[in-house]
Write an enzyme that holds these catalytic residues in place. Structure first.
Site, short mmCIF file in Angstrom:
data_model
loop_
_atom_site.label_atom_id
_atom_site.label_comp_id
_atom_site.label_asym_id
_atom_site.label_seq_id
_atom_site.Cartn_x
_atom_site.Cartn_y
_atom_site.Cartn_z
N CYS A 184 30.72 -25.72 -11.31
CA CYS A 184 31.30 -26.60 -11.92
C CYS A 184 31.53 -26.24 -13.39
CB CYS A 184 30.80 -27.87 -11.77
SG CYS A 184 31.83 -29.30 -12.27
N ASP B 16 22.70 -36.92 -9.39
CA ASP B 16 22.69 -36.10 -10.39
C ASP B 16 21.62 -36.81 -11.43
OD1 ASP B 16 23.24 -34.38 -12.54
OD2 ASP B 16 25.38 -35.15 -12.82
#
Length: 222
Positions: free
Chosen positions: A8, A137
């Protein structure tokens, strides 16, 4: 279990190409602010570098369906990843308006200040039937992701049951610790950004290669 990999925060075509060559299943571009943010047009160029077989993920700060729909069309996204504490209704609205799958992010406390224990379980329960994936996360005040900070995977595994949908683990992963995250949480996808960078937005291809090798080793494939 075959674990999929997402690279990412991509900002360069050559990094997306490396991700594709290394067998990544997903590549991600940021539309949520910060040093890795791209325009939709630039994201299309960058993500093209990974090749047609790799799925494209856009990371968004909040559920703004018209904006996400515009970006999804322009950058040819497959998935919208929603930060900003989305609700199940947010997820469904974005999917309907943008025509993409949606991953919902749950930010997990690092120091006990947010979404620890039962709170994580409740958020998973609220989102898992609406979302195509749940992303765990690390919660860092004032930042949505790409911080290089990890949450306590073992505590999360004990505190929150596994979602019925795809489980994605992000936050502070790197070639050294990804095996421990996999052992604790057994995710479907591991998501790395800063952990394979040599500077903000610039991936180190040797670190990318080492990350993939560590994931495959954790599966017993190398």
């Amino acid at each position: 279990m075959d674990i999929e990999i997402k690279f990412c925060g991509l900002t360069r075509v050559e990094d997306a190409h490396a991700a594709g060559a290394l067998g990544a299943s997903f590549v991600g571009a940021i539309f949520a602010g910060g040093p890795r943010q791209l325009t939709p047009e630039r994201a299309a160029e960058v993500l093209d570098g990974a090749g047609e077989a790799v799925q494209r993920v856009g990371v968004f700060a909040a559920a703004d369906p018209p904006f996400i729909a515009h970006v999804a069309r322009t950058a040819r996204l497959d998935i919208a990843q929603l930060h900003g504490d989305p609700t199940a209704d947010d997820v469904r609205t974005v999917r309907d308006q943008a025509g993409v799958r949606v991953w919902a992010v749950i930010r997990v406390a690092v120091g006990g200040e947010r979404n620890s224990g039962h709170d994580v379980w409740k958020r998973i329960e609220a989102l898992e039937d609406a979302a195509d994936g749940i992303v765990l996360d690390a919660y860092v005040p004032g930042q949505l992701g790409g911080t290089g900070v990890a949450f306590d995977w073992s505590t999360a595994a004990r505190s929150a049951r596994r979602p019925r949908t795809r489980l994605v683990v992000a936050g502070g992963l790197n070639p050294v610790n990804v095996g421990a995250a996999i052992a604790a949480l057994r995710p479907n996808v591991v998501d790395v950004s800063s952990g394979v960078e040599r500077e903000r937005g610039v991936k180190d291809h040797e670190r990318m290669r080492a990350f993939v090798a560590a994931v495959r080793h954790s599966e017993g494939r190398e």
